[in-house]
Design an enzyme around this catalytic site. Sequence first.
Site, PDB file in Angstrom:
ATOM      1  N   TYR A 281       0.851  -1.197   0.000  1.00 41.60           N
ATOM      2  CA  TYR A 281       0.000   0.000   0.000  1.00 41.60           C
ATOM      3  C   TYR A 281       0.882   1.240   0.000  1.00 41.60           C
ATOM      4  O   TYR A 281       1.864   1.321   0.731  1.00 41.60           O
ATOM      5  CB  TYR A 281      -0.882   0.006   1.250  1.00 41.60           C
ATOM      6  CG  TYR A 281      -1.699   1.266   1.408  1.00 41.60           C
ATOM      7  CD1 TYR A 281      -3.007   1.344   0.907  1.00 41.60           C
ATOM      8  CD2 TYR A 281      -1.171   2.384   2.053  1.00 41.60           C
ATOM      9  CE1 TYR A 281      -3.750   2.506   1.045  1.00 41.60           C
ATOM     10  CE2 TYR A 281      -1.915   3.552   2.181  1.00 41.60           C
ATOM     11  CZ  TYR A 281      -3.210   3.600   1.677  1.00 41.60           C
ATOM     12  OH  TYR A 281      -3.934   4.750   1.809  1.00 41.60           O
TER      13      TYR A 281
ATOM     14  N   GLU B 218      -3.426   7.768  -3.908  1.00 39.54           N
ATOM     15  CA  GLU B 218      -3.437   6.486  -3.202  1.00 39.54           C
ATOM     16  C   GLU B 218      -3.310   5.344  -4.200  1.00 39.54           C
ATOM     17  O   GLU B 218      -4.048   5.306  -5.186  1.00 39.54           O
ATOM     18  CB  GLU B 218      -4.744   6.336  -2.410  1.00 39.54           C
ATOM     19  CG  GLU B 218      -4.745   5.114  -1.520  1.00 39.54           C
ATOM     20  CD  GLU B 218      -6.088   4.891  -0.825  1.00 39.54           C
ATOM     21  OE1 GLU B 218      -7.143   4.961  -1.504  1.00 39.54           O
ATOM     22  OE2 GLU B 218      -6.089   4.642   0.384  1.00 39.54           O
TER      23      GLU B 218
END
Length: 434
Positions: free
Chosen positions: A155, A243
């Site tokens: 991530y 993101e």
Amino acid sequence: MASPVAIAALVGKVLRERALRPPLLAVRSQAGHLTPRRWLNLQEYQSKKLMSEHGVRVQRFFVASTAKEALEAARRLNAKEIVLKAQILAGGRGKGVFNSGLKGGVHLTKDPKEVGQLAQQMIGYNLATKQTPKEGVKVNKVMVAEALDISRETYLAILMDRSHNGPVIVGSPQGGVDIEEVAASNPELIFKEQIDIFEGIKDSQAQRMAENLGFAGPLKNQAADQIKKLYHLFLKIDATQVEVNPFGETPEGQVVCFDAKINFDDNAEFRQKDIFAMDDKSENEPIENEAARYDLKYIGLDGNIACFVNGAGLAMATCDIIFLNGGKPANFLDLGGGVKEAQVYQAFKLLTADPKVEAILVNIFGGIVNCAIIANGITKACRELELKVPLVVRLEGTNVQEAQNILKSSGLPITSAVDLEDAAKKAVASVTKK
Ligand code: GDP
Ligand code: MN
């Protein structure tokens, strides 16, 4: 300087944030929530286009608006395997469900024909995920991309973080999953790098993040390079958030951004015209669009008291005072200045279209607005729409006496209130009585 649309969006954001918080906290933290910004969202395919223009590695892809286009795109890609992805602004698509019955907003297949069949069950249908309203969001486009094998999912996000007064890179070796869950269960697996916006990202920071994400050997340099490029993109496009989940690695040794979500600072609209022109607004709530047609601003919330107000300040005050009295607003309809009777009628129609609404609170301060026009609009709407829910009205200001007379002589079951507090109390009482 801000456009009416930007202001409406800002008020919507503030109201939604307040709706999630206890009232006193909302009142106290008011200043913090009034930061003048909104977040433009782009679809994944749009974000990935920006990324690839800045040297960030994404898969080859096409965008399709029909099943036929999706099939053609799959053929043109000529890839070993294809990944078909529904384009909506919400995340969690992989585990989402369509109202066509199809499960999963992300599908892998080796057969281009199947891409067509799957796209048929995606386009024009609603996809519901953990992040959408229950009924889901309509899918207008799909992304048809070359699928790559993923050996590891991490991530990575870059955000403008107020508590650090600048950009922060957040990463976790545990990607592909809901990052909030990782943060809750394994906070030690969340890594942060605070960037000095004047000095920019240091090589050592990019390297350390790459290492924390678990990239090793030659992959470490590659990941660090991708992180730096993402940071440069973040700055250049005035993003508030980039993101990437998953930020993955392939068995062939490539670091790839498999998903992308970018939010933008609305204050930068003047220098990011090309980006803001990509905002298709098709995911605005239909009721918001409908309201805009009548020059009204609608903001949906999840309580049961519909609020009809004029002005953003009064909307926020009304929101807070409803909370303080133990109620919850269902929505807000902001009537600007220069009101016509027909708008009042439309406003009531929109407010009562929401099945959650159990009472209506009208809170209008007549400065530019003439209260008698509002009163006439209200009585007309009550009659024509055969209003079934309790209506509490607080009018103040220009021509208020005549307005009161209109309401009183109408014979309609309208509860008058003397001030804001009184109005909120009566509205809350009318829903809790039931
Ligand atoms: P989200 O569910 O909305 O976050 O959509 P993602 O784009 O993140 O896709 C969901 C999941 O599908 C990812 O976490 C991956 O596990 C998987 N996925 C997406 N693209 C590919 C791909 O090209 N190859 C493989 N093997 N899996 C993929
Ligand atoms: Mn994702």
